[in-house]
Enzyme design. Sequence first.
Site, PDB file in Angstrom:
ATOM      1  N   ARG A 121       0.829  -1.232   0.000  1.00 28.59           N
ATOM      2  CA  ARG A 121       0.000   0.000   0.000  1.00 28.59           C
ATOM      3  C   ARG A 121       0.852   1.267   0.000  1.00 28.59           C
ATOM      4  O   ARG A 121       0.414   2.324   0.429  1.00 28.59           O
ATOM      5  CB  ARG A 121      -0.972   0.027   1.189  1.00 28.59           C
ATOM      6  CG  ARG A 121      -1.966  -1.107   1.171  1.00 28.59           C
ATOM      7  CD  ARG A 121      -3.219  -0.769   1.967  1.00 28.59           C
ATOM      8  NE  ARG A 121      -4.148  -1.878   1.949  1.00 28.59           N
ATOM      9  CZ  ARG A 121      -4.170  -2.831   2.882  1.00 28.59           C
ATOM     10  NH1 ARG A 121      -3.366  -2.768   3.912  1.00 28.59           N
ATOM     11  NH2 ARG A 121      -5.041  -3.814   2.780  1.00 28.59           N
ATOM     12  N   LYS A 143       3.385  11.731 -10.613  1.00 27.44           N
ATOM     13  CA  LYS A 143       2.510  10.966 -11.506  1.00 27.44           C
ATOM     14  C   LYS A 143       3.235   9.688 -11.890  1.00 27.44           C
ATOM     15  O   LYS A 143       4.370   9.743 -12.390  1.00 27.44           O
ATOM     16  CB  LYS A 143       2.174  11.765 -12.772  1.00 27.44           C
ATOM     17  CG  LYS A 143       1.071  12.784 -12.573  1.00 27.44           C
ATOM     18  CD  LYS A 143       0.636  13.352 -13.911  1.00 27.44           C
ATOM     19  CE  LYS A 143      -0.428  14.415 -13.733  1.00 27.44           C
ATOM     20  NZ  LYS A 143      -0.796  15.051 -15.015  1.00 27.44           N
ATOM     21  N   GLU A 185      10.150  20.146 -23.481  1.00 28.52           N
ATOM     22  CA  GLU A 185       9.491  20.306 -22.180  1.00 28.52           C
ATOM     23  C   GLU A 185      10.114  21.460 -21.391  1.00 28.52           C
ATOM     24  O   GLU A 185       9.454  22.078 -20.570  1.00 28.52           O
ATOM     25  CB  GLU A 185       9.568  18.994 -21.370  1.00 28.52           C
ATOM     26  CG  GLU A 185       8.966  17.771 -22.071  1.00 28.52           C
ATOM     27  CD  GLU A 185       7.439  17.676 -21.984  1.00 28.52           C
ATOM     28  OE1 GLU A 185       6.801  18.588 -21.432  1.00 28.52           O
ATOM     29  OE2 GLU A 185       6.891  16.670 -22.490  1.00 28.52           O
ATOM     30  N   LYS A 227       8.016  23.501 -12.249  1.00 25.40           N
ATOM     31  CA  LYS A 227       7.116  22.362 -12.036  1.00 25.40           C
ATOM     32  C   LYS A 227       6.783  22.214 -10.552  1.00 25.40           C
ATOM     33  O   LYS A 227       5.636  21.925 -10.191  1.00 25.40           O
ATOM     34  CB  LYS A 227       7.728  21.065 -12.583  1.00 25.40           C
ATOM     35  CG  LYS A 227       6.806  19.883 -12.323  1.00 25.40           C
ATOM     36  CD  LYS A 227       6.745  18.844 -13.383  1.00 25.40           C
ATOM     37  CE  LYS A 227       5.615  17.863 -13.074  1.00 25.40           C
ATOM     38  NZ  LYS A 227       5.609  16.694 -13.920  1.00 25.40           N
ATOM     39  N   GLU A 237      -4.071  17.758  -9.744  1.00 27.39           N
ATOM     40  CA  GLU A 237      -4.652  18.304 -10.977  1.00 27.39           C
ATOM     41  C   GLU A 237      -6.155  18.524 -10.829  1.00 27.39           C
ATOM     42  O   GLU A 237      -6.949  18.097 -11.665  1.00 27.39           O
ATOM     43  CB  GLU A 237      -4.356  17.353 -12.152  1.00 27.39           C
ATOM     44  CG  GLU A 237      -4.332  18.067 -13.488  1.00 27.39           C
ATOM     45  CD  GLU A 237      -3.727  17.235 -14.616  1.00 27.39           C
ATOM     46  OE1 GLU A 237      -2.609  16.709 -14.427  1.00 27.39           O
ATOM     47  OE2 GLU A 237      -4.370  17.117 -15.655  1.00 27.39           O
ATOM     48  N   ARG A 242      -2.282  22.585 -12.525  1.00 25.92           N
ATOM     49  CA  ARG A 242      -1.386  21.534 -13.028  1.00 25.92           C
ATOM     50  C   ARG A 242      -1.729  21.172 -14.473  1.00 25.92           C
ATOM     51  O   ARG A 242      -0.847  20.769 -15.242  1.00 25.92           O
ATOM     52  CB  ARG A 242      -1.439  20.293 -12.119  1.00 25.92           C
ATOM     53  CG  ARG A 242      -0.403  19.252 -12.522  1.00 25.92           C
ATOM     54  CD  ARG A 242      -0.124  18.210 -11.468  1.00 25.92           C
ATOM     55  NE  ARG A 242       0.927  17.317 -11.933  1.00 25.92           N
ATOM     56  CZ  ARG A 242       1.579  16.439 -11.198  1.00 25.92           C
ATOM     57  NH1 ARG A 242       1.284  16.324  -9.911  1.00 25.92           N
ATOM     58  NH2 ARG A 242       2.514  15.672 -11.701  1.00 25.92           N
ATOM     59  N   ASN A 246      -0.057  20.516 -19.483  1.00 22.42           N
ATOM     60  CA  ASN A 246      -0.444  19.775 -20.692  1.00 22.42           C
ATOM     61  C   ASN A 246      -0.353  20.633 -21.946  1.00 22.42           C
ATOM     62  O   ASN A 246      -0.833  20.221 -23.014  1.00 22.42           O
ATOM     63  CB  ASN A 246      -1.874  19.234 -20.548  1.00 22.42           C
ATOM     64  CG  ASN A 246      -1.954  18.163 -19.481  1.00 22.42           C
ATOM     65  OD1 ASN A 246      -1.048  17.343 -19.354  1.00 22.42           O
ATOM     66  ND2 ASN A 246      -3.009  18.182 -18.683  1.00 22.42           N
ATOM     67  N   HIS A 249       0.130  19.089 -25.288  1.00 23.21           N
ATOM     68  CA  HIS A 249      -0.028  17.649 -25.145  1.00 23.21           C
ATOM     69  C   HIS A 249      -1.314  17.117 -25.784  1.00 23.21           C
ATOM     70  O   HIS A 249      -1.354  15.973 -26.222  1.00 23.21           O
ATOM     71  CB  HIS A 249       0.042  17.242 -23.672  1.00 23.21           C
ATOM     72  CG  HIS A 249       1.440  17.268 -23.122  1.00 23.21           C
ATOM     73  ND1 HIS A 249       2.209  18.404 -23.094  1.00 23.21           N
ATOM     74  CD2 HIS A 249       2.212  16.282 -22.589  1.00 23.21           C
ATOM     75  CE1 HIS A 249       3.392  18.129 -22.563  1.00 23.21           C
ATOM     76  NE2 HIS A 249       3.426  16.841 -22.251  1.00 23.21           N
ATOM     77  N   HIS A 267       7.938  11.426 -27.791  1.00 16.75           N
ATOM     78  CA  HIS A 267       6.919  12.209 -27.085  1.00 16.75           C
ATOM     79  C   HIS A 267       7.243  13.709 -27.119  1.00 16.75           C
ATOM     80  O   HIS A 267       6.396  14.532 -27.487  1.00 16.75           O
ATOM     81  CB  HIS A 267       6.817  11.696 -25.642  1.00 16.75           C
ATOM     82  CG  HIS A 267       5.938  12.515 -24.765  1.00 16.75           C
ATOM     83  ND1 HIS A 267       4.569  12.552 -24.919  1.00 16.75           N
ATOM     84  CD2 HIS A 267       6.225  13.365 -23.748  1.00 16.75           C
ATOM     85  CE1 HIS A 267       4.050  13.373 -24.021  1.00 16.75           C
ATOM     86  NE2 HIS A 267       5.039  13.883 -23.297  1.00 16.75           N
TER      87      HIS A 267
END
Length: 368
Positions: A121, A143, A185, A227, A237, A242, A246, A249, A267
């Site tokens: 957990r 993330k 980025e 960031k 988000e 946040r 994107n 994206h 990417h």
Amino acid sequence: MAVIPVDVSGRPYEVRVEAGLLAELVPNCRGLLRKPGVPVVTDQTVHKAWGEVIEASLRSNGHEPHWRILPPGEQTKSWAELSAIVDWLLDLGVERGDHILALGGGVIGDLTGFAAAILKRGCHFIQLPTTLLSQVDSSVGGKTAINTPAGKNLVGAFHQPALVLADLAVLDTLPARELLAGYAEVVKYGLIGDADFFAWCDANGAQMLAGDSAKREYAVAHSVAAKARIVAEDERETTGTRALLNLGHTFGHAIEAETGYSADLLHGEAVAVGMVLAARYSARRSIMPRASADHVARHLAAAGLRSELSGLGLDCDGHGLVQHMLHDKKMDAGTLPFVLMKGIGQAFLAKDVDLADVAKFLDEQLAG
Ligand code: NAD
Ligand code: GLY
């Protein structure tokens, strides 16, 4: 060394940015490695380049590395590898208070972070990002995810690392194309909220990419700080802050989906074209000056990134790209929020975007 705090509530941590952090890995982990055995997840390419450095630092400080060395590439972010890592960690007897090391790019970081999130957990992990993209983006903010047949990053968890060590020396072995993809980025942070940083990229980006170490430290630390501010404000988000990360994206993911996530378009390369499209679409709606949108395209092209949708050789129309957008994670009750710009450094979340209009715009862009 730059030390950037990430002030997420309850679990603050630091991102350290400097060349040489991995050679002194154990002291830089500042007591977090509490047992002799240390699990390290990496990929074959990174292991070849940096495995000995990690091995030497661990062994000379009385630790024994337990390696899990995976194939490089996006396909490694899978249920099968996740399940195998979890079983391996359980076999090693990893406890919740232990720290797993994630040595690699975003693939290794996302996969290891997700394994850490679900093991018992939730146990700790330390990000040792080895690509520019992972240093400025994926290793920070918690993330974690794997891919499934339905799409990329659709299964995952928010789980913050205990520490991030961004060693600038690793960028010396990174292929130039991967470095450049990560640069997209970096530029993103300027476009989102920091026109001065975009101007810095204009003046210094080429030298940074060519290897200037002071400029690399500035670019990585400045990006991480941007960031960290955003993540501290909106960790999950939920407020929209946040979601600004994107930028580029939504367009970029549609392009990646159209190319089948092939290695022909990384990417960051798709994000670069996506940011140009976001800028041009903003200009088309008279939200952003056209000259600013052209400036974005010029900057990315001058760095060596592809910036024109028409140059990608896609065999589809605007409607086809919009169809991919309908599967976007951000789809919310039939609407898709887009990150648009009022100017360089002035991104905002637009919730009133008509996808039929986007399809028409994309047709124009595909035609060149
Ligand atoms: P990657 O992890 O696939 O690494 C790119 C390639 O570079 C790989 O072949 C790898 O073996 C090689 N490599 C890595 N470091 C190297 C080094 N120092 N020297 C030589 N070769 C090296 O790609 P990436 O661009 O770092 O990450 C992409 C992944 O990150 C995607 O899965 C994406 O979904 C994810 N991502 C996550 C977030 C997040 O917030 N969690 C954000 C952005 C992207
Ligand atoms: N890379 C987007 C985010 O971390 O939110």
